[in-house]
Design an enzyme around this catalytic site. Structure first.
Site, PDB file in Angstrom:
ATOM      1  N   LYS A 119     -99.911  21.587  -9.720  1.00 59.28           N
ATOM      2  CA  LYS A 119    -100.658  20.329  -9.827  1.00 59.28           C
ATOM      3  C   LYS A 119    -102.150  20.558  -9.998  1.00 59.28           C
ATOM      4  CE  LYS A 119     -97.852  16.773  -7.626  1.00 59.28           C
ATOM      5  NZ  LYS A 119     -97.877  15.707  -6.616  1.00 59.28           N
ATOM      6  N   LYS A 202     -86.846  20.855 -15.108  1.00 56.40           N
ATOM      7  CA  LYS A 202     -86.460  19.787 -14.190  1.00 56.40           C
ATOM      8  C   LYS A 202     -86.663  18.418 -14.833  1.00 56.40           C
ATOM      9  CE  LYS A 202     -88.884  18.222 -10.597  1.00 56.40           C
ATOM     10  NZ  LYS A 202     -89.497  17.940  -9.304  1.00 56.40           N
ATOM     11  N   LYS A 205     -90.573  12.597 -14.088  1.00 54.04           N
ATOM     12  CA  LYS A 205     -91.240  11.406 -14.623  1.00 54.04           C
ATOM     13  C   LYS A 205     -92.453  11.788 -15.460  1.00 54.04           C
ATOM     14  CE  LYS A 205     -93.792  10.900 -10.359  1.00 54.04           C
ATOM     15  NZ  LYS A 205     -93.579  10.438  -9.022  1.00 54.04           N
TER      16      LYS A 205
HETATM   17  P1  AMP Z   1     -90.946  13.204  -6.314  1.00 54.72           P
HETATM   18  O1  AMP Z   1     -90.701  12.025  -7.178  1.00 54.72           O
HETATM   19  O2  AMP Z   1     -91.230  14.464  -7.072  1.00 54.72           O
HETATM   20  O3  AMP Z   1     -91.926  12.920  -5.194  1.00 54.72           O
HETATM   21  O4  AMP Z   1     -89.562  13.537  -5.580  1.00 54.72           O
HETATM   22  C1  AMP Z   1     -88.979  12.756  -4.584  1.00 54.72           C
HETATM   23  C2  AMP Z   1     -87.663  13.381  -4.152  1.00 54.72           C
HETATM   24  O5  AMP Z   1     -86.769  13.435  -5.269  1.00 54.72           O
HETATM   25  C3  AMP Z   1     -87.767  14.818  -3.605  1.00 54.72           C
HETATM   26  O6  AMP Z   1     -86.836  15.004  -2.550  1.00 54.72           O
HETATM   27  C4  AMP Z   1     -87.402  15.652  -4.803  1.00 54.72           C
HETATM   28  O7  AMP Z   1     -86.887  16.919  -4.432  1.00 54.72           O
HETATM   29  C5  AMP Z   1     -86.336  14.779  -5.471  1.00 54.72           C
HETATM   30  N1  AMP Z   1     -86.296  15.023  -6.916  1.00 54.72           N
HETATM   31  C6  AMP Z   1     -87.234  14.705  -7.849  1.00 54.72           C
HETATM   32  N2  AMP Z   1     -86.864  15.099  -9.080  1.00 54.72           N
HETATM   33  C7  AMP Z   1     -85.643  15.703  -8.936  1.00 54.72           C
HETATM   34  C8  AMP Z   1     -84.722  16.335  -9.841  1.00 54.72           C
HETATM   35  N3  AMP Z   1     -84.971  16.417 -11.142  1.00 54.72           N
HETATM   36  N4  AMP Z   1     -83.574  16.813  -9.319  1.00 54.72           N
HETATM   37  C9  AMP Z   1     -83.297  16.735  -8.000  1.00 54.72           C
HETATM   38  N5  AMP Z   1     -84.125  16.150  -7.101  1.00 54.72           N
HETATM   39  C10 AMP Z   1     -85.289  15.649  -7.552  1.00 54.72           C
END
Ligand code: AMP
Ligand code: TRP
Length: 341
Positions: A119, A202, A205
């Protein structure tokens, strides 16, 4: 003292920074609901708005995204009566414990975090101090509730290891057995949902291509179209899951299918053995629409009444404080911070 001495308690958080995807649903939300349904845990789920502002958030967007995320939790099956649902900034003890952990954690630990490196990028001089300290606030979130289990996606593993290090160092430095050594719960058929355009990346968003992800706000046609166009390979579906090892894009679609249908990989592979992608993809698209459409329409319904969402979050913050305050108070005592009694 082992973790058995602590109440079995689940804690997890998601940032209200907008753009919810199928990755968030399968990697996080759906598993939060599963932990709630097990029935043996007290579940505390947090919209981590203080983490979100470690990178710039427009205030109006932050407000809207926080309410949207609350709606996503409830629409996915989190019952705000049985689980505790709240936003982090409403329980000041998070910031208070985070400050103490800023004095426990070491600069070197923070500097090694891959999320920080990703980041902050090359321009780390210009990143916020909060972004660097992010993992200490995350450790505070978890340890403020003496949480024993933390369900997250695979990308959060390193932060959870740091949380264990913070707990161990605090316990050691102050000669106490106060904070539990938390167990990460990184399980299920889709702990890492990958991009639909590139099975080695991965689903995120922040990917510039909207075709790479399923957004929780996508309508049925868009979902079907994205799965139809998803990258695969020329081979048909194999007879065992192991044969997908070196076929990341193909494996990703099987993982998504297994997670959405709540079946094991082995089960799914046995059923679709030898199938062509032209047959499998529409099955996957139909399944995704069947599972995701009710969630997005329920979110729309809930968001029409923001007063009710705010009331639920307010009640959640009160219940969270009841657990957090005594733990913070005890931490202050251990550290030697004088308090009026
Ligand atoms: P974030 O939106 O990155 O803050 O992620 C929020 C939650 O969603 C966290 O527990 C991440 O590990 C999970 N997460 C986000 N993107 C993925 C993905 N592509 N696959 C699995 N888990 C995800
Ligand atoms: N860092 C997590 C993420 O980006 C969000 C988070 C903040 C969290 N505090 C937490 C997750 C505590 C689990 C437990 O996804």
């Amino acid at each position: 003292m082992t973790n058995a001495a602590f109440t079995p308690r689940v804690f997890s958080g998601i940032q209200p920074s907008g753009g919810l995807t199928l990755g968030n649903y399968l990697g996080a939300l759906k598993r939060f609901v599963d932990m709630q349904e097990v029935g043996k845990y007290e579940c505390v789920y947090c919209l981590v708005d203080l983490h979100a502002i470690t990178v710039w958030q427009d205030p109006a967007d932050l407000r809207a995204n926080t309410r949207e995320l609350a709606a996503f939790f409830i629409a996915s099956g989190i019952d705000p009566e049985r689980s505790i649902l709240f936003n982090q900034s409403q329980v000041p003890a998070h910031s208070q414990l985070a400050w103490i952990f800023n004095t426990v954690a070491r600069m070197g630990w923070m500097g090694r975090m891959t999320q920080w490196k990703d980041k902050a990028g090359k321009n780390s001089e210009n990143a916020s101090l909060g972004l660097f300290a992010y993992p200490a606030l995350m450790a505070a979130d978890i340890l403020l509730y003496h949480a024993t289990h933390v369900p997250v996606g695979d990308d959060q593993k390193q932060h959870l290891e740091l949380t264990r290090d913070v707990a161990a160092k605090f316990n050691h430095d102050y000669g106490v057995d106060f904070f539990p050594i938390t167990e990460p719960v990184i399980e299920g058929p889709a702990t890492r949902v990958m991009s639909l355009r590139d099975g080695t990346k991965k689903m995120s968003k922040s990917d510039p291509s909207d075709m790479s992800r399923i957004n929780m706000s996508d309508d049925a046609d868009t979902i079907a179209q994205k799965f139809r166009k998803a990258r695969t390979d020329p081979e048909p579906l194999p007879g065992t899951y192991e044969e997908l090892k070196d076929r990341p894009s193909a494996r990703n679609l099987v993982d998504i299918f297994a997670a959405l249908s709540e079946r094991s990989h082995a089960d799914v592979v046995a059923e679709v053995e030898g199938m062509q992608w032209g047959t499998f993809k529409p099955l996957l698209a139909d399944l995704a629409v069947e599972k995701l459409s009710p969630i997005s329409s329920e979110m729309t319904r809930l968001m029409a009444d923001t007063g009710e969402i705010d009331r639920i979050l307010g009640k959640g913050a009160e219940r969270a404080s009841e657990i957090a305050e005594p733990i913070l108070k005890k931490t202050y005592e251990i550290v030697g911070l004088v308090q009026s009694s």
